[in-house]
Design a protein around this motif. Structure first.
Motif, PDB file in Angstrom:
ATOM      1  N   THR A 179       0.829  -1.208   0.000  1.00  0.00           N
ATOM      2  CA  THR A 179       0.000   0.000   0.000  1.00  0.00           C
ATOM      3  C   THR A 179       0.862   1.256   0.000  1.00  0.00           C
ATOM      4  O   THR A 179       0.487   2.273  -0.577  1.00  0.00           O
ATOM      5  CB  THR A 179      -0.932   0.012   1.228  1.00  0.00           C
ATOM      6  OG1 THR A 179      -0.149  -0.084   2.433  1.00  0.00           O
ATOM      7  CG2 THR A 179      -1.906  -1.150   1.185  1.00  0.00           C
ATOM      8  N   LEU A 180       2.032   1.172   0.620  1.00  0.00           N
ATOM      9  CA  LEU A 180       2.948   2.321   0.602  1.00  0.00           C
ATOM     10  C   LEU A 180       3.489   2.552  -0.806  1.00  0.00           C
ATOM     11  O   LEU A 180       3.570   3.688  -1.280  1.00  0.00           O
ATOM     12  CB  LEU A 180       4.092   2.089   1.588  1.00  0.00           C
ATOM     13  CG  LEU A 180       5.136   3.209   1.691  1.00  0.00           C
ATOM     14  CD1 LEU A 180       4.476   4.523   2.108  1.00  0.00           C
ATOM     15  CD2 LEU A 180       6.235   2.827   2.672  1.00  0.00           C
ATOM     16  N   ALA A 181       3.832   1.474  -1.500  1.00  0.00           N
ATOM     17  CA  ALA A 181       4.364   1.602  -2.860  1.00  0.00           C
ATOM     18  C   ALA A 181       3.340   2.236  -3.790  1.00  0.00           C
ATOM     19  O   ALA A 181       3.707   3.020  -4.691  1.00  0.00           O
ATOM     20  CB  ALA A 181       4.776   0.224  -3.379  1.00  0.00           C
ATOM     21  N   GLN A 182       2.071   1.930  -3.577  1.00  0.00           N
ATOM     22  CA  GLN A 182       1.027   2.491  -4.442  1.00  0.00           C
ATOM     23  C   GLN A 182       0.932   4.009  -4.317  1.00  0.00           C
ATOM     24  O   GLN A 182       0.464   4.679  -5.217  1.00  0.00           O
ATOM     25  CB  GLN A 182      -0.323   1.859  -4.095  1.00  0.00           C
ATOM     26  CG  GLN A 182      -0.440   0.407  -4.543  1.00  0.00           C
ATOM     27  CD  GLN A 182      -1.768  -0.201  -4.146  1.00  0.00           C
ATOM     28  OE1 GLN A 182      -2.387   0.216  -3.168  1.00  0.00           O
ATOM     29  NE2 GLN A 182      -2.207  -1.191  -4.897  1.00  0.00           N
ATOM     30  N   ARG A 183       1.371   4.541  -3.197  1.00  0.00           N
ATOM     31  CA  ARG A 183       1.278   5.986  -2.974  1.00  0.00           C
ATOM     32  C   ARG A 183       2.548   6.727  -3.364  1.00  0.00           C
ATOM     33  O   ARG A 183       2.611   7.947  -3.269  1.00  0.00           O
ATOM     34  CB  ARG A 183       0.975   6.258  -1.492  1.00  0.00           C
ATOM     35  CG  ARG A 183      -0.376   5.724  -1.055  1.00  0.00           C
ATOM     36  CD  ARG A 183      -0.529   5.808   0.449  1.00  0.00           C
ATOM     37  NE  ARG A 183      -0.451   7.171   0.943  1.00  0.00           N
ATOM     38  CZ  ARG A 183      -1.496   7.964   1.097  1.00  0.00           C
ATOM     39  NH1 ARG A 183      -2.691   7.549   0.771  1.00  0.00           N
ATOM     40  NH2 ARG A 183      -1.347   9.196   1.571  1.00  0.00           N
ATOM     41  N   LEU A 184       3.582   5.998  -3.759  1.00  0.00           N
ATOM     42  CA  LEU A 184       4.861   6.634  -4.086  1.00  0.00           C
ATOM     43  C   LEU A 184       4.949   7.059  -5.542  1.00  0.00           C
ATOM     44  O   LEU A 184       5.954   7.636  -5.943  1.00  0.00           O
ATOM     45  CB  LEU A 184       6.016   5.667  -3.752  1.00  0.00           C
ATOM     46  CG  LEU A 184       6.204   5.347  -2.272  1.00  0.00           C
ATOM     47  CD1 LEU A 184       7.363   4.371  -2.079  1.00  0.00           C
ATOM     48  CD2 LEU A 184       6.478   6.626  -1.474  1.00  0.00           C
ATOM     49  N   GLU A 185       3.913   6.792  -6.314  1.00  0.00           N
ATOM     50  CA  GLU A 185       3.873   7.180  -7.725  1.00  0.00           C
ATOM     51  C   GLU A 185       5.136   6.701  -8.442  1.00  0.00           C
ATOM     52  O   GLU A 185       5.915   7.486  -8.998  1.00  0.00           O
ATOM     53  CB  GLU A 185       3.704   8.696  -7.855  1.00  0.00           C
ATOM     54  CG  GLU A 185       2.406   9.186  -7.205  1.00  0.00           C
ATOM     55  CD  GLU A 185       2.227  10.690  -7.309  1.00  0.00           C
ATOM     56  OE1 GLU A 185       3.160  11.340  -7.814  1.00  0.00           O
ATOM     57  OE2 GLU A 185       1.172  11.196  -6.906  1.00  0.00           O
ATOM     58  N   LEU A 186       5.338   5.402  -8.434  1.00  0.00           N
ATOM     59  CA  LEU A 186       6.507   4.796  -9.060  1.00  0.00           C
ATOM     60  C   LEU A 186       6.475   4.997 -10.567  1.00  0.00           C
ATOM     61  O   LEU A 186       5.406   5.101 -11.183  1.00  0.00           O
ATOM     62  CB  LEU A 186       6.530   3.290  -8.750  1.00  0.00           C
ATOM     63  CG  LEU A 186       6.558   2.898  -7.268  1.00  0.00           C
ATOM     64  CD1 LEU A 186       6.519   1.371  -7.138  1.00  0.00           C
ATOM     65  CD2 LEU A 186       7.797   3.452  -6.578  1.00  0.00           C
ATOM     66  N   GLY A 187       7.684   5.048 -11.174  1.00  0.00           N
ATOM     67  CA  GLY A 187       7.784   5.125 -12.617  1.00  0.00           C
ATOM     68  C   GLY A 187       7.401   3.802 -13.256  1.00  0.00           C
ATOM     69  O   GLY A 187       7.167   2.792 -12.571  1.00  0.00           O
ATOM     70  N   GLU A 188       7.367   3.774 -14.586  1.00  0.00           N
ATOM     71  CA  GLU A 188       6.938   2.569 -15.299  1.00  0.00           C
ATOM     72  C   GLU A 188       7.845   1.386 -14.999  1.00  0.00           C
ATOM     73  O   GLU A 188       7.383   0.282 -14.731  1.00  0.00           O
ATOM     74  CB  GLU A 188       6.899   2.838 -16.804  1.00  0.00           C
ATOM     75  CG  GLU A 188       6.323   1.679 -17.596  1.00  0.00           C
ATOM     76  CD  GLU A 188       6.194   2.027 -19.073  1.00  0.00           C
ATOM     77  OE1 GLU A 188       6.125   1.086 -19.882  1.00  0.00           O
ATOM     78  OE2 GLU A 188       6.166   3.229 -19.402  1.00  0.00           O
TER      79      GLU A 188
END
Length: 207
Positions: A179-188
């Motif tokens: 859930t934390l990763a989903q909020r970090l706006e990761l690149g492609e």
């Protein structure tokens, strides 16, 4: 379980970063609607939760100046519970059943009669006791969309999540690596790499 004293230990939950227009104005009314309502002996509830002022369990009037501060919404999650000692309740119920049998001239009581006697005895004992009170602080960073709840107990968290959803119409999400990763706006590329991760077992199963 206080945000204002003691060790700084809390669980994090995620809320939406963007809130509907006029949310703050309406939120106070909703908080007041779900303010803590103390237990009464004649009521059937054995436990109840509601909001109070952070750091002041007795303030359930919840003035807005004590809730909203510098982009944070601060509350106390208060739970009251009747805690009648088991041996005391058992003894009083047995005494009441004996008196009832003697008065009615019967040797045995039905299940319904026994339940009614227990209910009456419970109400009488509650009139002589004070409910236990537990308060856990909660602070919501509205800009971050992060709620910090100062307890790690699952039961407390589940009760808080239910009240939070009823109050604000928002379902909080517990913090975890995913859930934390989903909020970090990761690149492609980062998103692809994250999706391909596999769980690593750090200890043999069954030990």
């Amino acid at each position: 379980m206080s945000a204002l004293s003691g060790s700084l230990s809390y669980a994090r939950f995620f809320a939406p970063r963007s809130l509907p227009r006029g949310f703050l104005d309406k939120s106070h009314e909703k908080i007041l609607h779900h303010a803590m309502r103390p237990l009464r002996p004649e009521e059937p509830d054995a436990e109840r939760s509601g909001w109070c002022v952070m750091g002041d369990a007795l303030d359930v009037d919840l003035p807005s100046e004590r809730i909203y501060l510098d982009g944070f919404l601060n509350l106390g999650f208060r739970t009251d519970r009747w805690a009648i000692p088991g041996p005391l309740l058992k003894t009083r119920v047995r005494e009441a059943e004996t008196k009832y049998r003697e008065k009615s001239g019967r040797d045995k009581l039905s299940r319904r009669e026994r339940a009614e006697i227990k209910e009456v005895v419970t109400r009488e004992l509650r009139k002589r006791l004070v409910p236990t009170t537990r308060v856990i602080d909660l602070t919501w960073s509205l800009e971050e969309g992060v709620v910090r709840f100062f307890s790690h107990t699952e039961r407390n968290a589940l009760a808080m999540l239910e009240l939070f959803q009823k109050t604000f119409g928002i379902e909080l999400v517990a913090e975890s690596p995913y859930t934390l990763a989903q909020r970090l706006e990761l690149g492609e590329d980062e998103t692809q790499a994250w999706a391909e991760l596999e769980m690593t077992v750090l200890a043999p199963r069954g030990r």
